[in-house]
Design an enzyme around this catalytic site. Structure first.
Site, short mmCIF file in Angstrom:
data_model
loop_
_atom_site.label_atom_id
_atom_site.label_comp_id
_atom_site.label_asym_id
_atom_site.label_seq_id
_atom_site.Cartn_x
_atom_site.Cartn_y
_atom_site.Cartn_z
N CYS A 129 64.81 -18.12 -8.50
CA CYS A 129 64.27 -18.58 -9.78
C CYS A 129 63.15 -17.63 -10.18
CB CYS A 129 63.80 -20.04 -9.71
SG CYS A 129 62.44 -20.33 -8.54
N ASN A 173 59.70 -18.91 -7.46
CA ASN A 173 60.03 -19.31 -6.07
C ASN A 173 59.08 -20.39 -5.55
OD1 ASN A 173 60.34 -17.71 -2.79
ND2 ASN A 173 61.60 -19.28 -3.67
N CYS A 178 59.31 -23.75 -7.41
CA CYS A 178 59.86 -25.03 -7.87
C CYS A 178 61.38 -25.12 -7.64
CB CYS A 178 59.58 -25.26 -9.36
SG CYS A 178 57.82 -25.35 -9.76
N ARG A 179 62.15 -24.41 -8.45
CA ARG A 179 63.61 -24.61 -8.41
C ARG A 179 64.29 -23.99 -7.19
NH1 ARG A 179 64.41 -22.13 -14.18
NH2 ARG A 179 62.62 -20.98 -13.34
N SER A 180 64.00 -22.70 -6.92
CA SER A 180 64.75 -22.08 -5.81
C SER A 180 64.36 -22.61 -4.43
CB SER A 180 64.70 -20.55 -5.88
OG SER A 180 63.39 -20.05 -5.74
N ASP A 211 63.44 -25.10 -16.12
CA ASP A 211 62.16 -24.85 -15.45
C ASP A 211 61.27 -26.09 -15.56
OD1 ASP A 211 59.73 -23.95 -14.55
OD2 ASP A 211 59.75 -22.10 -15.73
P1 4NP Z 1 60.15 -21.82 -10.69
O1 4NP Z 1 59.03 -22.40 -11.67
O2 4NP Z 1 60.66 -20.54 -11.31
O3 4NP Z 1 61.18 -22.90 -10.65
O4 4NP Z 1 59.46 -21.60 -9.35
C1 4NP Z 1 57.96 -21.63 -12.14
C2 4NP Z 1 56.87 -21.42 -11.33
C3 4NP Z 1 55.80 -20.68 -11.79
C4 4NP Z 1 55.84 -20.14 -13.06
C5 4NP Z 1 56.94 -20.34 -13.87
C6 4NP Z 1 58.01 -21.08 -13.40
N1 4NP Z 1 54.73 -19.41 -13.55
O5 4NP Z 1 54.76 -19.01 -14.71
O6 4NP Z 1 53.79 -19.17 -12.79
#
Ligand code: 4NP
Length: 159
Positions: free
Chosen positions: A9, A12, A14-16, A126
């Site tokens: 994702c 790294n 939340c989703r992945s 997201d």
């Molecule tokens: P992820 O979520 O891609 O599912 O881990 C996010 C985590 C952090 C950010 C964006 C999405 N960020 O902008 O810091």
């Protein structure tokens, strides 16, 4: 030969990592931990070294998945030498992975939800800037696609 699966994702956190923990548990439950390796990474490097987001960890824990040992890292071009499956949570990350992948990459690079059975979502939204419902939705989508991915690997690799 071990089958190597990388969940990707943006951050790294939340989703992945959720996909990593959920798919790992499906692999463990099928007694295939010695035949399928699971990892996760982010296309962005801002959260390198961090544990998953507290809401991702808490939502996963409610459903019996342990994300507490995971730590964020950024995708590298070397990942394409190791991983048979590189699975993106959304199209933005898929495009970035396609840009990073060597021209001769012969593994499977696609959206993770391509392996799911539900038809409403093609991408894992997201959840970072939204409420708790977003994290529950991530779990719903990731559980569904994990079942499909495990069935696909078992079918295509005769395990
Ligand atoms: P992820 O979520 O891609 O599912 O881990 C996010 C985590 C952090 C950010 C964006 C999405 N960020 O902008 O810091």
């Amino acid at each position: 030969m071990t089958t190597q699966v990388l969940m990707v994702c943006l951050g790294n956190i939340c989703r992945s990592p959720t996909a990593h923990g959920v798919f790992q548990q499906h692999v463990d439950a099928a007694n295939l931990a010695d035949q399928i390796d699971v990892d996760s990474a982010g296309t962005g490097g801002w959260h390198t070294g961090s544990a998953p987001h507290v809401r991702a960890t808490a939502t996963a824990k409610k459903r019996g998945y342990d994300l507490s040992q995971l730590m964020a890292r950024q995708v590298t071009t070397e990942d394409f030498a190791r991983f048979d499956y590189v699975l993106a949570m959304d199209n933005d990350n898929l495009y970035e992975l396609q840009r990073l992948a060597p021209a001769d990459y012969h593994g499977h690079l696609s959206l993770f939800l391509d392996f799911g059975n539900q038809t409403r979502y093609l991408e894992v939204p997201d959840p970072y800037y939204g409420g708790d419902k977003g994290f529950e939705l991530v779990l719903d989508l990731v559980e569904d696609a994990s079942e499909g991915l495990l069935a696909h690997i078992r079918h295509t690799r005769y395990i």
